[in-house]
Design an enzyme around this catalytic site. Structure first.
Site, PDB file in Angstrom:
ATOM      1  N   GLY A   1      -6.414  16.827  17.834  1.00  0.00           N
ATOM      2  CA  GLY A   1      -7.199  15.767  18.450  1.00  0.00           C
ATOM      3  C   GLY A   1      -6.257  14.712  18.976  1.00  0.00           C
TER       4      GLY A   1
ATOM      5  N   GLN B   1      -3.856   6.195  21.334  1.00  0.00           N
ATOM      6  CA  GLN B   1      -2.562   6.841  21.076  1.00  0.00           C
ATOM      7  C   GLN B   1      -1.736   6.990  22.352  1.00  0.00           C
ATOM      8  OE1 GLN B   1      -4.405  10.168  18.545  1.00  0.00           O
ATOM      9  NE2 GLN B   1      -2.343   9.978  17.722  1.00  0.00           N
TER      10      GLN B   1
ATOM     11  N   CYS C   1      -0.155  13.333  12.011  1.00  0.00           N
ATOM     12  CA  CYS C   1      -0.632  12.616  13.185  1.00  0.00           C
ATOM     13  C   CYS C   1       0.464  12.599  14.240  1.00  0.00           C
ATOM     14  CB  CYS C   1      -1.000  11.182  12.783  1.00  0.00           C
ATOM     15  SG  CYS C   1      -1.580  10.170  14.157  1.00  0.00           S
ATOM     16  N   LEU C   2       0.080  12.792  15.483  1.00  0.00           N
ATOM     17  CA  LEU C   2       1.066  12.784  16.566  1.00  0.00           C
ATOM     18  C   LEU C   2       1.717  11.414  16.739  1.00  0.00           C
ATOM     19  CD1 LEU C   2      -0.883  14.921  19.183  1.00  0.00           C
ATOM     20  CD2 LEU C   2       1.066  15.649  17.804  1.00  0.00           C
TER      21      LEU C   2
ATOM     22  N   HIS D   1     -10.377  11.241  11.129  1.00  0.00           N
ATOM     23  CA  HIS D   1      -9.006  10.855  11.503  1.00  0.00           C
ATOM     24  C   HIS D   1      -8.972  10.302  12.932  1.00  0.00           C
ATOM     25  CE1 HIS D   1      -4.499  11.713  11.648  1.00  0.00           C
ATOM     26  NE2 HIS D   1      -4.818  11.468  12.913  1.00  0.00           N
ATOM     27  N   GLU D   2      -9.591  11.032  13.862  1.00  0.00           N
ATOM     28  CA  GLU D   2      -9.540  10.603  15.274  1.00  0.00           C
ATOM     29  C   GLU D   2     -10.293   9.295  15.479  1.00  0.00           C
ATOM     30  OE1 GLU D   2      -7.440  11.881  17.183  1.00  0.00           O
ATOM     31  OE2 GLU D   2      -7.031  13.524  15.820  1.00  0.00           O
TER      32      GLU D   2
ATOM     33  N   HIS E   1      -8.545   6.086  14.625  1.00  0.00           N
ATOM     34  CA  HIS E   1      -7.633   5.543  15.642  1.00  0.00           C
ATOM     35  C   HIS E   1      -8.326   4.490  16.511  1.00  0.00           C
ATOM     36  CE1 HIS E   1      -3.977   7.886  15.225  1.00  0.00           C
ATOM     37  NE2 HIS E   1      -4.639   9.023  15.206  1.00  0.00           N
TER      38      HIS E   1
HETATM   39 NI    NI Z   1      -3.740  10.857  14.581  1.00  0.00          NI
END
Ligand code: NI
Length: 189
Positions: free
Chosen positions: A47, A52, A100-101, A142-143, A146
């Site tokens: 995701g 981000q 996480c990216l 999680h998404e 953000h």
């Molecule tokens: Ni993340």
């Protein structure tokens, strides 16, 4: 389409609360949404949320298709969520390893609700709902975190579970893959 730079931990924009999207602006956001999806795919993300990549709007994409970062995660079709609202449908939680990216080379255990409903707009402004059980419910949490300036590191209750990706593979992966398959079986519809 373009692959955008992904902001990393410490970038102040990751800590801001993103703004709701005015549906009338969605026609002008289609190119951005394509870039968000392209960026998620290029990074093998499950995701990616708009903040981000530095755009403080309540938009995120989720897509799991035989993901090499999360090989135990069940597939989920590419879905774009605009202004998502999550409703927890059960108190049941499970402890799952997340990464996480925007958080390089770190994983840790987070407790996530295992049964949720999401009400959102699609990328063209049409309302839809999706009910999710198991690991994908955790991915949504999680998404959507953000969009409120939260990262998984804020949710880790036992800091001893933090590990690098190499050490996850070396020391934790086999046991967690077993756990993940058990979770998937437990919350199957
Ligand atoms: Ni993340």
């Amino acid at each position: 389409m373009a692959v955008l730079p992904i902001l990393q931990l410490g970038e102040p924009r990751l800590r801001e609360v993103s703004k709701a999207v005015d549906p009338a602006e969605l026609p002008q956001l289609q190119g951005f949404i394509d870039d968000l999806i392209e960026t998620m795919k290029a990074a093998n993300g499950a995701g990616l949320a708009a903040p981000q990549v530095g755009t403080l709007l309540r938009i995120c994409a989720v897509h799991v298709q035989d993901n090499p970062r999360y090989p135990y995660k069940p597939n989920f079709p590419l879905t774009v969520f605009v202004n998502p609202v999550i409703t927890v449908l059960s108190d049941a939680t499970e402890s799952v390893f997340e990464g996480c990216l925007s958080v390089p080379d770190l994983r840790g255990r987070v407790d996530r609700f295992m049964h949720v409903r999401v009400d959102a707009l699609d990328r063209h402004g049409k309302p839809f709902s999706v009910t999710a059980k198991g690991l994908i419910a955790g991915t949504f949490q999680h998404e959507f975190d953000h969009l409120d300036g939260l990262l998984f590191v804020d949710r880790v209750t036992d800091s001893k579970t933090f590990c690098t990706w190499a050490n996850f593979d070396a020391f934790h992966k086999p046991a967690f893959v077993e756990e993940a398959f058990a979770i998937t079986a437990k919350y199957r519809d």
